[in-house]
Write an enzyme that holds these catalytic residues in place. Structure first.
Site, PDB file in Angstrom:
ATOM      1  N   ASN A 140      13.120 -27.807 -72.855  1.00 27.11           N
ATOM      2  CA  ASN A 140      14.329 -27.279 -72.208  1.00 27.11           C
ATOM      3  C   ASN A 140      15.301 -26.882 -73.314  1.00 27.11           C
ATOM      4  OD1 ASN A 140      16.672 -26.817 -70.784  1.00 27.11           O
ATOM      5  ND2 ASN A 140      17.026 -28.978 -70.268  1.00 27.11           N
ATOM      6  N   GLY A 173      19.892 -36.468 -75.334  1.00 27.70           N
ATOM      7  CA  GLY A 173      20.599 -35.994 -76.517  1.00 27.70           C
ATOM      8  C   GLY A 173      21.290 -37.101 -77.300  1.00 27.70           C
ATOM      9  N   GLU A 175      15.090 -38.393 -65.897  1.00 28.35           N
ATOM     10  CA  GLU A 175      15.867 -38.284 -67.133  1.00 28.35           C
ATOM     11  C   GLU A 175      17.120 -39.158 -67.042  1.00 28.35           C
ATOM     12  OE1 GLU A 175      14.929 -34.476 -69.421  1.00 28.35           O
ATOM     13  OE2 GLU A 175      16.513 -33.980 -68.020  1.00 28.35           O
ATOM     14  N   GLU A 185      22.968 -32.157 -66.905  1.00 35.38           N
ATOM     15  CA  GLU A 185      24.098 -31.382 -67.450  1.00 35.38           C
ATOM     16  C   GLU A 185      24.668 -30.451 -66.383  1.00 35.38           C
ATOM     17  OE1 GLU A 185      21.958 -30.000 -70.838  1.00 35.38           O
ATOM     18  OE2 GLU A 185      22.041 -32.011 -71.680  1.00 35.38           O
ATOM     19  N   HIS A 244      19.304 -30.539 -63.367  1.00 42.28           N
ATOM     20  CA  HIS A 244      19.422 -31.199 -64.673  1.00 42.28           C
ATOM     21  C   HIS A 244      20.780 -31.908 -64.738  1.00 42.28           C
ATOM     22  CE1 HIS A 244      19.933 -31.840 -68.948  1.00 42.28           C
ATOM     23  NE2 HIS A 244      18.624 -31.790 -69.029  1.00 42.28           N
ATOM     24  N   LYS A 248      18.166 -25.332 -73.143  1.00 35.28           N
ATOM     25  CA  LYS A 248      19.609 -25.363 -72.826  1.00 35.28           C
ATOM     26  C   LYS A 248      20.260 -24.071 -73.342  1.00 35.28           C
ATOM     27  CE  LYS A 248      19.062 -30.288 -72.952  1.00 35.28           C
ATOM     28  NZ  LYS A 248      19.626 -31.593 -73.061  1.00 35.28           N
ATOM     29  N   SER A 251      15.489 -37.846 -75.160  1.00 39.03           N
ATOM     30  CA  SER A 251      15.171 -38.196 -76.546  1.00 39.03           C
ATOM     31  C   SER A 251      13.670 -38.387 -76.786  1.00 39.03           C
ATOM     32  CB  SER A 251      15.968 -39.424 -76.994  1.00 39.03           C
ATOM     33  OG  SER A 251      17.357 -39.155 -76.933  1.00 39.03           O
TER      34      SER A 251
HETATM   35  P1  PGA Z   1      16.831 -34.416 -75.240  1.00 41.10           P
HETATM   36  O1  PGA Z   1      17.091 -33.631 -73.857  1.00 41.10           O
HETATM   37  O2  PGA Z   1      15.325 -34.406 -75.446  1.00 41.10           O
HETATM   38  O3  PGA Z   1      17.570 -33.633 -76.277  1.00 41.10           O
HETATM   39  O4  PGA Z   1      17.343 -35.797 -75.049  1.00 41.10           O
HETATM   40  C1  PGA Z   1      16.239 -33.775 -72.758  1.00 41.10           C
HETATM   41  C2  PGA Z   1      16.703 -32.932 -71.613  1.00 41.10           C
HETATM   42  O5  PGA Z   1      17.919 -32.755 -71.437  1.00 41.10           O
HETATM   43  O6  PGA Z   1      15.863 -32.429 -70.826  1.00 41.10           O
END
Ligand code: PGA
Length: 250
Positions: free
Chosen positions: A9, A173, A167, A97, A95, A11, A213
């Protein structure tokens, strides 16, 4: 045996030109992983979807979002028919976010999931608890609501080809990935909810990813868990080297 599915992903990262260069690098590895029933994909921004689809035969190309209406006065939005025209077949929905910064709720996710089903596209539906909810012991309650409300009135025949991504928001992140035990426990719980809402057969078909992560060093331990069928990868999917190493380590 369920297939595995690992999706990067991106983003709000990578230009069209960067996407073109990146996808070229991954045809070979995506092909060899497909032979082992492991699907590899990327979710670039809307602007790079056409380039990604054109540049790749073996990668799954997913949109990061979609609107639930087919057209209309929704400035800045993109609809299912528009994605279909580009031959995009997958869409990430809900997601964290988007839930956090763009007011996405279980209800809007439900509308989006229904629009995808109507249009014949496949969702990667994201669920997960915040740090506060995790600390308050509310993880399962939150996940259950996200599933019950998100999947409301969606038929089993559609849900069987859904991907659900667990998630935990506190792991996205942050470098603080959930342990494989926590991830497996919640992914097994997600499967049990699908079983209750639909049937054992459907629950055994649905693919469930862990995300948060995921790195080259830990991907294998997640994918080795009984109920974890893949990973949704943010940061580690942005550099050719790290995403390649992550895929090689599966
Ligand atoms: P990350 O993000 O691997 O940077 O933690 C995962 C995601 O948001 O799908």
């Amino acid at each position: 045996m369920r297939r595995k599915i690992v999706v990067g992903n991106w983003k709000m990262n990578k230009t069209n030109e960067e996407t073109k260069v990146f996808v070229k690098e991954f045809e070979g590895i995506a092909k060899s992983l497909l032979e082992r029933k492991i699907i590899v994909g990327i979710a670039p921004t809307y602007l790079s979807l056409a380039t990604a689809v054109k540049g790749s035969k073996k990668l799954l190309i997913a949109s990061q979002n979609v609107h639930f209406k087919e057209n209309g006065a929704y400035t800045g939005e993109v609809s299912v028919p528009m994605l279909k025209e580009l031959k995009v077949k997958w869409v990430i929905v809900g997601h964290s976010e988007r839930r956090q910064y763009f007011n996405e709720t279980n209800e809007t996710c439900n509308l989006k999931l229904k629009a995808l089903v109507t249009g014949g596209l496949n969702p990667i539906y994201c669920v997960g608890e915040t740090l506060k909810e995790f600390e308050d012991g509310l993880t399962k309650e939150v996940i259950k609501n996200q599933l019950v409300e998100g999947l409301k009135d969606i038929e089993a025949s559609a849900v069987k080809s859904f991907v659900i991504a667990y998630e935990p928001v506190w792991s996205i992140g942050t470098g603080k990935n959930a342990s494989k035990e926590i991830a497996e426990d919640i992914c097994a719980y997600i499967r049990s909810i699908i079983r209750k809402l639909y049937s054992k057969a459907i629950s055994e078909r649905v693919l469930i990813q862990y995300g948060g992560s995921v790195k080259p060093e830990n991907v294998k331990e997640y994918l080795g868990q009984t109920n974890i069928d893949g990973a949704l990868v943010g940061g580690a999917s942005l550099k050719v080297d790290s995403f390649k190493t992550l895929l090689e380590n599966i």
